[in-house]
Design an enzyme around this catalytic site. Structure first.
Site, mmCIF file in Angstrom:
data_model
loop_
_atom_site.group_PDB
_atom_site.id
_atom_site.type_symbol
_atom_site.label_atom_id
_atom_site.label_comp_id
_atom_site.label_asym_id
_atom_site.label_seq_id
_atom_site.Cartn_x
_atom_site.Cartn_y
_atom_site.Cartn_z
ATOM 1 C CG PHE A 11 -2.132 0.895 1.055
ATOM 2 C CD1 PHE A 11 -3.020 0.749 -0.005
ATOM 3 C CD2 PHE A 11 -2.360 1.922 1.963
ATOM 4 C CE1 PHE A 11 -4.111 1.600 -0.157
ATOM 5 C CE2 PHE A 11 -3.445 2.791 1.819
ATOM 6 C CZ PHE A 11 -4.327 2.618 0.760
ATOM 7 C CB THR A 99 5.315 -5.650 -2.671
ATOM 8 O OG1 THR A 99 5.770 -6.660 -3.567
ATOM 9 C CG2 THR A 99 4.042 -6.109 -1.972
ATOM 10 C CD GLU A 152 0.168 -2.618 -21.232
ATOM 11 O OE1 GLU A 152 -0.471 -3.450 -21.892
ATOM 12 O OE2 GLU A 152 1.290 -2.180 -21.596
ATOM 13 C CB VAL A 155 7.105 -2.257 -19.862
ATOM 14 C CG1 VAL A 155 7.955 -1.424 -20.818
ATOM 15 C CG2 VAL A 155 7.830 -3.541 -19.492
ATOM 16 N N GLY A 209 7.366 10.329 -6.765
ATOM 17 C CA GLY A 209 6.827 8.958 -6.842
ATOM 18 C C GLY A 209 7.302 8.184 -8.046
ATOM 19 C CD GLU A 212 11.441 0.639 -9.273
ATOM 20 O OE1 GLU A 212 11.108 -0.392 -8.679
ATOM 21 O OE2 GLU A 212 10.654 1.267 -9.999
ATOM 22 C CG ASP A 223 13.143 0.200 -13.599
ATOM 23 O OD1 ASP A 223 12.342 -0.478 -12.935
ATOM 24 O OD2 ASP A 223 12.785 1.000 -14.482
ATOM 25 C CE LYS A 227 10.248 -0.042 -16.151
ATOM 26 N NZ LYS A 227 10.521 1.347 -15.767
ATOM 27 N N GLY A 325 4.929 7.296 -12.211
ATOM 28 C CA GLY A 325 3.949 8.176 -11.558
ATOM 29 C C GLY A 325 2.883 7.321 -10.887
HETATM 30 N N1 NAI Z 1 5.823 4.314 -9.006
HETATM 31 C C1 NAI Z 1 5.903 4.117 -10.326
HETATM 32 O O1 NAI Z 1 5.950 5.058 -11.107
HETATM 33 C C2 NAI Z 1 5.919 2.733 -10.858
HETATM 34 C C3 NAI Z 1 6.082 1.648 -10.036
HETATM 35 N N2 NAI Z 1 6.113 0.388 -10.564
HETATM 36 C C4 NAI Z 1 6.271 -0.739 -9.666
HETATM 37 O O2 NAI Z 1 5.093 -0.854 -8.862
HETATM 38 C C5 NAI Z 1 5.428 -1.347 -7.561
HETATM 39 C C6 NAI Z 1 4.893 -0.390 -6.508
HETATM 40 O O3 NAI Z 1 5.449 0.878 -6.730
HETATM 41 P P1 NAI Z 1 5.212 2.073 -5.679
HETATM 42 O O4 NAI Z 1 3.855 1.982 -5.126
HETATM 43 O O5 NAI Z 1 5.683 3.289 -6.357
HETATM 44 O O6 NAI Z 1 6.255 1.650 -4.561
HETATM 45 P P2 NAI Z 1 6.303 2.135 -3.026
HETATM 46 O O7 NAI Z 1 7.684 1.912 -2.575
HETATM 47 O O8 NAI Z 1 5.679 3.476 -2.903
HETATM 48 O O9 NAI Z 1 5.307 1.111 -2.317
HETATM 49 C C7 NAI Z 1 5.608 -0.232 -2.104
HETATM 50 C C8 NAI Z 1 4.841 -0.648 -0.877
HETATM 51 O O10 NAI Z 1 4.999 -2.039 -0.730
HETATM 52 C C9 NAI Z 1 5.174 -2.312 0.652
HETATM 53 N N3 NAI Z 1 5.897 -3.569 0.730
HETATM 54 C C10 NAI Z 1 7.201 -3.811 0.461
HETATM 55 N N4 NAI Z 1 7.478 -5.124 0.648
HETATM 56 C C11 NAI Z 1 6.321 -5.705 1.046
HETATM 57 C C12 NAI Z 1 5.956 -7.016 1.418
HETATM 58 N N5 NAI Z 1 6.833 -8.019 1.410
HETATM 59 N N6 NAI Z 1 4.682 -7.247 1.788
HETATM 60 C C13 NAI Z 1 3.764 -6.243 1.843
HETATM 61 N N7 NAI Z 1 4.067 -4.983 1.514
HETATM 62 C C14 NAI Z 1 5.326 -4.723 1.108
HETATM 63 C C15 NAI Z 1 5.935 -1.134 1.218
HETATM 64 O O11 NAI Z 1 5.706 -1.009 2.615
HETATM 65 C C16 NAI Z 1 5.334 0.015 0.417
HETATM 66 O O12 NAI Z 1 4.229 0.592 1.087
HETATM 67 C C17 NAI Z 1 6.941 -1.513 -7.544
HETATM 68 O O13 NAI Z 1 7.242 -2.853 -7.811
HETATM 69 C C18 NAI Z 1 7.418 -0.611 -8.685
HETATM 70 O O14 NAI Z 1 8.609 -1.087 -9.270
HETATM 71 C C19 NAI Z 1 5.935 0.140 -11.887
HETATM 72 C C20 NAI Z 1 5.738 1.168 -12.761
HETATM 73 C C21 NAI Z 1 5.785 2.559 -12.339
HETATM 74 N N1 LIG Z 2 11.155 3.666 -11.169
HETATM 75 C C1 LIG Z 2 10.545 3.400 -12.422
HETATM 76 C C2 LIG Z 2 9.055 3.291 -12.231
HETATM 77 C C3 LIG Z 2 8.426 2.541 -13.303
HETATM 78 O O1 LIG Z 2 8.749 1.407 -13.616
HETATM 79 C C4 LIG Z 2 10.849 4.529 -13.406
HETATM 80 O O2 LIG Z 2 11.330 5.560 -12.983
HETATM 81 O O3 LIG Z 2 10.596 4.329 -14.605
#
Ligand code: NAI
Ligand SMILES: N[C@@H](CC=O)C(=O)O
Length: 353
Positions: A11, A99, A152, A155, A209, A212, A223, A227, A325
């Site tokens: 979350f 996560t 989706e 990437v 946001g 990583e 990263d 991808k 984002g």
């Molecule tokens: N933020 C972005 O722009 C993008 C993110 N992603 C991917 O989406 C996923 C989530 O990204 P965000 O929400 O930005 O990351 P974030 O770091 O804001 O949130 C991740 C959450 O997962 C929780 N977490 C970590 N390990 C855990 C576990 N073992 N069990 C339960 N909760 C756990 C953390 O406490 C944290 O609240 C990541 O894998 C990221 O690589 C993919 C595309 C774009």
């Molecule tokens: N940290 C990544 C988030 C999406 O995968 C990025 O900056 O592209």
């Protein structure tokens, strides 16, 4: 009306943004997409876990300022993150895995996806680990259980590159691709071009946001490497692993390199690419490249991503859009749920059958 019960695993920025969208857009989704989403469980390493079969108020989830273990205060809640129980026992149709991305072995997200699929639940995820490192296994498992594994957002965030390539460009004969596939590093390069130092630019990307949990993955190219593996395997039918893709990030580029490039009408970009050679073997790489300003990828700024798909029948097709984002990535999860909704019989139809 179709209501999909969903369980959110993780979350942080992305799943919180999804909950925020649910809080305001459910009535619109019902009219336009034919379904609403109901959050029946959330589990987060920091906040704990909660199961509520009738549904949790998404506004409360996003607006309450929970501290460590804070889900323990909620009815049905615990201050510990019991992901396994939530995934297996919460009455969810869809498990939303967001996560952190573990680039080494994809865990614990691979296990989260496996548990959900084994329990007959669809999985939608933005997590690159399970997709880059265990897609074949998870897709086969989903198929054997009659559910879907959709990703989706792994990437280019909400920009639909995989569905575009798979559905709209079917038959165009994909030969390769090259693109800007990391929002953070592209943002950082742009800010450095504007005179900001490297670590301040990374901090800005974190605050927005984009980055990583460990931004080393963004700036060292790891990263993008995941991808490239995902796109090569999805679009080119390859079977690449991260170690097959050569990888160099942007951390060795100095302000001087960036300034010199600008004076010479060029710009540094972190480029991920893969192509099928004449021998049929797909080769992938990640490296910073100095592009002339006329190059189609040179003008892509901020956290925007772009990828040029090289096809036999159409030549090059370029798709540009957000690459990172919170809301943009939450949209990818919605698009995965739309894909599930439009191809699955509704729960009501299944019950009537
Ligand atoms: N933020 C972005 O722009 C993008 C993110 N992603 C991917 O989406 C996923 C989530 O990204 P965000 O929400 O930005 O990351 P974030 O770091 O804001 O949130 C991740 C959450 O997962 C929780 N977490 C970590 N390990 C855990 C576990 N073992 N069990 C339960 N909760 C756990 C953390 O406490 C944290 O609240 C990541 O894998 C990221 O690589 C993919 C595309 C774009
Ligand atoms: N940290 C990544 C988030 C999406 O995968 C990025 O900056 O592209």
């Amino acid at each position: 009306m179709t209501v999909y019960n969903i369980a959110l695993i993780g979350f942080g920025g992305v799943n919180r943004a999804l909950a925020g969208l649910i809080a305001t857009k459910n009535p619109q989704w019902e009219r336009q997409l034919g379904f609403q989403l109901n959050i029946v469980a959330v589990s987060d390493l920091y906040l704990g876990s909660v199961i509520s079969p009738n549904g949790l108020d998404p506004r409360m989830l996003t607006e309450a300022n929970f501290t460590k273990g804070g889900f323990g205060q909620l009815s049905g809640g615990s201050s510990e993150a019991d992901n396994e129980t939530v995934i297996k026992l919460a009455p969810a149709d869809i498990v939303v895995e967001a996560t952190f991305t573990n680039p080494k072995d994809g865990e614990p997200a691979v296990s989260h996806c496996r548990w959900a699929l084994q329990a007959g639940k669809h999985v939608v995820t933005t997590n690159k680990g399970p997709v880059a490192l265990a897609a074949q296994e998870l897709k086969a498992l989903a198929k054997s259980r009659g559910v879907r594994f959709e990703y989706e957002g792994a990437v280019m965030s909400g920009t639909p590159v995989m569905r575009l390539a798979d559905k709209t460009l079917a038959g165009a004969e994909m030969k390769g691709f090259e693109g800007i596939l990391n929002g953070t590093s592209n943002f950082v390069l742009g800010r450095m071009e504007g005179g900001l130092d490297f670590s301040s630019a990374v901090k800005e990307a974190q605050a927005l946001g984009y980055a990583e949990a460990d931004p080393t993955a963004d700036v060292e190219g790891h990263d993008v490497r995941l991808k490239v593996v995902i796109l090569a395997n999805e679009l080119l039918g390859a079977n690449l692993k991260p170690e097959d893709v050569t990888c160099e990030g942007i951390s060795r580029l100095s302000p001087h390199d960036i300034e010199t490039a600008a004076k010479e009408n060029c710009r540094w970009k972190l480029i991920g690419s893969a192509a099928r050679g004449v021998d049929g073997i797909v080769v992938g790489s990640v490296a910073p490249k100095r592009l002339a300003l006329e190059h189609p990828l040179a003008g892509v700024g901020g956290a925007t991503n772009a990828v040029s798909l090289n096809t036999e029948l159409l030549g090059s097709v370029t798709i540009t859009g957000p690459g990172a984002g919170r809301v943009e990535t939450a949209y990818a999860l919605l698009s995965d749920i739309v894909a599930i909704h439009t191809t699955q019989p509704s729960r009501e139809a299944k019950e009537a059958a």
